[in-house]
Write a protein that holds these residues in place. Structure first.
Motif, PDB file in Angstrom:
ATOM      1  N   PHE A  97       8.679   0.469  -8.030  1.00  0.00           N
ATOM      2  CA  PHE A  97       9.622  -0.604  -7.872  1.00  0.00           C
ATOM      3  C   PHE A  97      10.044  -0.540  -6.378  1.00  0.00           C
ATOM      4  N   GLU A  98      10.424   0.468  -5.717  1.00  0.00           N
ATOM      5  CA  GLU A  98      11.229   0.382  -4.431  1.00  0.00           C
ATOM      6  C   GLU A  98      10.182   0.509  -3.243  1.00  0.00           C
ATOM      7  N   GLN A  99       8.789   1.146  -3.586  1.00  0.00           N
ATOM      8  CA  GLN A  99       7.859   1.104  -2.587  1.00  0.00           C
ATOM      9  C   GLN A  99       6.979   0.045  -2.657  1.00  0.00           C
ATOM     10  N   LEU A 100       6.395  -0.136  -3.850  1.00  0.00           N
ATOM     11  CA  LEU A 100       5.117  -1.126  -4.003  1.00  0.00           C
ATOM     12  C   LEU A 100       5.782  -2.491  -4.481  1.00  0.00           C
ATOM     13  N   GLY A 101       6.882  -2.664  -4.765  1.00  0.00           N
ATOM     14  CA  GLY A 101       7.558  -3.938  -4.910  1.00  0.00           C
ATOM     15  C   GLY A 101       7.154  -4.549  -6.135  1.00  0.00           C
ATOM     16  N   LEU A 105      -1.447  -2.422 -11.999  1.00  0.00           N
ATOM     17  CA  LEU A 105      -2.435  -3.288 -12.924  1.00  0.00           C
ATOM     18  C   LEU A 105      -2.778  -4.656 -12.591  1.00  0.00           C
ATOM     19  N   SER A 106      -1.587  -5.388 -11.590  1.00  0.00           N
ATOM     20  CA  SER A 106      -1.963  -6.499 -11.124  1.00  0.00           C
ATOM     21  C   SER A 106      -1.021  -6.855  -9.807  1.00  0.00           C
ATOM     22  N   GLU A 107      -1.989  -7.156  -8.776  1.00  0.00           N
ATOM     23  CA  GLU A 107      -1.195  -7.381  -7.357  1.00  0.00           C
ATOM     24  C   GLU A 107      -0.603  -8.958  -7.556  1.00  0.00           C
ATOM     25  N   GLU A 108      -1.086  -9.866  -8.195  1.00  0.00           N
ATOM     26  CA  GLU A 108      -0.463 -11.211  -8.144  1.00  0.00           C
ATOM     27  C   GLU A 108       0.496 -11.197  -9.059  1.00  0.00           C
ATOM     28  N   HIS A 109       0.705 -10.486 -10.198  1.00  0.00           N
ATOM     29  CA  HIS A 109       1.667 -10.560 -11.184  1.00  0.00           C
ATOM     30  C   HIS A 109       2.542  -9.374 -10.862  1.00  0.00           C
ATOM     31  N   MET A 115       1.040  -1.214   0.050  1.00  0.00           N
ATOM     32  CA  MET A 115       0.124  -0.142  -0.125  1.00  0.00           C
ATOM     33  C   MET A 115       0.878   1.329   0.025  1.00  0.00           C
ATOM     34  N   ILE A 116       0.791   2.142  -0.825  1.00  0.00           N
ATOM     35  CA  ILE A 116       1.400   3.477  -0.885  1.00  0.00           C
ATOM     36  C   ILE A 116       0.440   4.670  -0.920  1.00  0.00           C
ATOM     37  N   GLU A 117       0.610   5.702  -0.111  1.00  0.00           N
ATOM     38  CA  GLU A 117      -0.287   6.920   0.107  1.00  0.00           C
ATOM     39  C   GLU A 117       0.656   7.853  -0.197  1.00  0.00           C
ATOM     40  N   ILE A 118       0.537   8.907  -1.225  1.00  0.00           N
ATOM     41  CA  ILE A 118       1.417   9.986  -1.023  1.00  0.00           C
ATOM     42  C   ILE A 118       0.489  11.144  -0.455  1.00  0.00           C
ATOM     43  N   GLU A 173      16.140  -4.564 -13.908  1.00  0.00           N
ATOM     44  CA  GLU A 173      16.718  -3.650 -14.832  1.00  0.00           C
ATOM     45  C   GLU A 173      16.634  -2.245 -14.101  1.00  0.00           C
ATOM     46  N   TRP A 174      15.651  -2.012 -13.249  1.00  0.00           N
ATOM     47  CA  TRP A 174      15.728  -0.726 -12.476  1.00  0.00           C
ATOM     48  C   TRP A 174      16.902  -0.787 -11.491  1.00  0.00           C
ATOM     49  N   GLN A 175      17.045  -1.891 -10.940  1.00  0.00           N
ATOM     50  CA  GLN A 175      18.369  -1.892  -9.914  1.00  0.00           C
ATOM     51  C   GLN A 175      19.636  -1.791 -10.608  1.00  0.00           C
TER      52      GLN A 175
END
Ligand SMILES: CC(C)(COP(=O)(O)OP(=O)(O)OC[C@H]1O[C@@H](n2cnc3c(N)ncnc32)[C@H](O)[C@@H]1OP(=O)(O)O)[C@@H](O)C(=O)NCCC(=O)NCCS
Length: 187
Positions: free
Chosen positions: A123-127, A88-92, A1-4, A179-181
């Protein structure tokens, strides 16, 4: 979960939730035909703009898949565009990002700078595992943003939809978490 809640600061910009006070700045670019040319919406009237602003004010968090995080791109106190991240997708673990700027602020790297922060959040907060970006093949400025950040072109769909009354295609770009890393942007 991300909230700004607080502004996300980049070198030159603040990315933060839209507020009611942003209507005028937002209309200044949302009303322009050249801004809407390759977007699914038409140039917005003040009424359309007010409705869209109300929607954006609620898009401050990614709580579940399907949610959109929509942040105003602020430069020296003026909203010059927006950037977004869709879960778009939590599972994927998939997401999609996007960006729009007022033409008066093109050519300075602001879309790139704002988009990199959305990828960082994804990538870094939502994974997320993979984040995509899509654009019309004629939207060379948009494709250049994705290439500058280092996304890979994965597909070029030709005449895959009717877009604003004529056949249109779509470029698909993507970046993986690995690729981000390995990119210069990673924290
Ligand atoms: C897509 C869009 C945001 C691209 O805008 P842009 O100004 O080209 O992109 P950036 O803000 O990242 O700026 C990149 C340009 O600034 C230059 N630049 C200057 N300083 C820079 C810096 N510090 N960092 C990166 N680039 C910099 C780059 O060289 C590049 O210039 P070029 O186009 O001459 O090669 C813009 O065309 C737009 O808002 N279009 C309408 C909405 C839209 O279609 N959105 C995309 C939907 S898919």
């Amino acid at each position: 979960m991300i909230e700004i809640v607080d502004p996300v600061k980049t070198e030159r910009l603040a990315l933060r939730p839209f507020t009611e006070a942003d209507a005028e700045d937002m209309l200044a670019f949302e009303s322009l035909p050249e801004v809407a040319r390759y977007l699914f919406n038409e140039p917005r009237t003040p009424e359309d703009n007010a409705k869209e602003l109300a929607t954006r004010q609620g898009q401050t968090a990614l709580r579940k898949e399907g949610d959109t995080l929509m942040l105003a791109v602020e430069l020296d106190g003026t909203v010059i565009g927006y950037t977004l991240l869709v879960w778009l997708s939590e599972e994927h673990k998939q997401g999609e990002f996007g960006y729009v700027l007022h033409p008066a602020h093109h050519g300075k790297g602001y879309a790139t700078e704002a988009s990199v922060e959305m990828l960082r959040i994804g990538f870094e907060q939502l994974g997320l595992h993979r984040i995509i970006g899509r654009c019309d093949p004629r939207n060379t400025g948009s494709a250049a943003v994705m290439e500058r950040i280092g996304l890979r072109k994965e597909a070029h769909f030709v005449e895959s939809e009717i877009f604003k009354g004529e056949w249109g295609g779509e470029l698909h770009y993507a970046m993986l978490a690995t690729e981000w890393q390995n990119s210069r942007w990673s924290s």
